[in-house]
Write a protein that holds these residues in place. Sequence first.
Motif, short mmCIF file in Angstrom:
data_model
loop_
_atom_site.label_atom_id
_atom_site.label_comp_id
_atom_site.label_asym_id
_atom_site.label_seq_id
_atom_site.Cartn_x
_atom_site.Cartn_y
_atom_site.Cartn_z
N THR A 31 0.81 -1.21 0.00
CA THR A 31 0.00 0.00 0.00
C THR A 31 0.85 1.27 0.00
O THR A 31 0.57 2.20 -0.74
CB THR A 31 -0.93 0.02 1.23
OG1 THR A 31 -1.76 -1.13 1.18
CG2 THR A 31 -1.79 1.26 1.24
N HIS A 32 1.89 1.31 0.82
CA HIS A 32 2.62 2.55 1.03
C HIS A 32 3.91 2.70 0.24
O HIS A 32 4.40 3.83 0.07
CB HIS A 32 2.94 2.71 2.53
CG HIS A 32 1.72 2.88 3.35
ND1 HIS A 32 1.06 1.81 3.91
CD2 HIS A 32 1.02 3.99 3.68
CE1 HIS A 32 0.01 2.27 4.57
NE2 HIS A 32 -0.04 3.58 4.45
N MET A 33 4.49 1.63 -0.25
CA MET A 33 5.80 1.73 -0.88
C MET A 33 5.81 1.44 -2.38
O MET A 33 6.81 1.68 -3.04
CB MET A 33 6.78 0.78 -0.19
CG MET A 33 6.94 1.06 1.29
SD MET A 33 7.57 2.69 1.65
CE MET A 33 9.29 2.44 1.39
N ILE A 34 4.74 0.92 -2.93
CA ILE A 34 4.71 0.60 -4.36
C ILE A 34 3.79 1.58 -5.06
O ILE A 34 2.65 1.79 -4.64
CB ILE A 34 4.23 -0.84 -4.61
CG1 ILE A 34 5.21 -1.83 -3.97
CG2 ILE A 34 4.10 -1.11 -6.10
CD1 ILE A 34 4.78 -3.27 -4.08
N VAL A 35 4.29 2.18 -6.14
CA VAL A 35 3.51 3.10 -6.95
C VAL A 35 3.48 2.54 -8.36
O VAL A 35 4.53 2.20 -8.93
CB VAL A 35 4.13 4.51 -6.96
CG1 VAL A 35 3.31 5.44 -7.83
CG2 VAL A 35 4.26 5.05 -5.55
N GLN A 36 2.30 2.41 -8.93
CA GLN A 36 2.13 1.88 -10.27
C GLN A 36 2.38 3.00 -11.28
O GLN A 36 1.76 4.05 -11.23
CB GLN A 36 0.72 1.31 -10.43
CG GLN A 36 0.48 0.60 -11.72
CD GLN A 36 1.18 -0.75 -11.79
OE1 GLN A 36 1.75 -1.23 -10.82
NE2 GLN A 36 1.14 -1.36 -12.93
N ALA A 37 3.31 2.80 -12.19
CA ALA A 37 3.62 3.79 -13.23
C ALA A 37 2.72 3.54 -14.44
O ALA A 37 2.34 2.40 -14.71
CB ALA A 37 5.08 3.69 -13.63
N THR A 38 2.39 4.62 -15.14
CA THR A 38 1.60 4.50 -16.38
C THR A 38 2.42 5.08 -17.52
O THR A 38 3.24 5.97 -17.33
CB THR A 38 0.26 5.26 -16.26
OG1 THR A 38 0.53 6.62 -15.94
CG2 THR A 38 -0.62 4.65 -15.20
N ARG A 39 2.16 4.56 -18.71
CA ARG A 39 2.90 5.02 -19.89
C ARG A 39 2.23 6.28 -20.44
O ARG A 39 1.04 6.30 -20.69
CB ARG A 39 2.95 3.94 -20.96
CG ARG A 39 3.87 4.30 -22.11
CD ARG A 39 3.96 3.19 -23.13
NE ARG A 39 4.62 2.02 -22.62
CZ ARG A 39 5.92 1.76 -22.74
NH1 ARG A 39 6.70 2.62 -23.36
NH2 ARG A 39 6.45 0.67 -22.27
N ALA A 40 3.04 7.30 -20.65
CA ALA A 40 2.56 8.55 -21.23
C ALA A 40 2.53 8.41 -22.76
O ALA A 40 3.20 7.53 -23.31
CB ALA A 40 3.49 9.69 -20.82
N PRO A 41 1.78 9.27 -23.44
CA PRO A 41 1.75 9.20 -24.92
C PRO A 41 3.13 9.36 -25.56
O PRO A 41 3.37 8.85 -26.64
CB PRO A 41 0.84 10.38 -25.30
CG PRO A 41 0.01 10.64 -24.10
CD PRO A 41 0.85 10.26 -22.91
#
Length: 148
Positions: A109-119
């Motif tokens: 919950t606190h240490m993992i951040v999901q990255a998303t692909r930008a255009p």
Amino acid sequence: MERPSSLLQATSGSLHGYPKWPPTLVPSRRQRASRPLCSREMAAAAEGLAAYRAVLRAARRTFAGDQLMLKESAVEIRRRFEDHRGLAPGSDEAARALADAREAAHFITHMIVQATRAPSGSFVVKPESVHAGATLEVPSEEILSKLK
């Protein structure tokens, strides 16, 4: 019961890709048929189920929108709990396994951040309010030398 031979079989027919029946520290069906559960065993089973659900909830929030990670994390969480199925309720090992599960839920919950692909093709990380103040110490040469 036959074990699923693929990820698709392991998650088919379940809600949000998670396996239907969460494993807990409950004795096997054969053991339950031979004697009823005592209150200590029932409490341990409830605690194990709560820990299992907390880890799944954390993974579902963290990996929202990423079906592959949702399915893979659910399978891995299930495997970890299955590995500890036979632990005696109230034992030190069972308490350690439950503490590890709680710690895993907090870490996810606190240490993992999901990255998303930008255009543009790069990845964008958008931390949420739960990530505020969370830090992970980057190991220095001094720390690494102490570990050896």
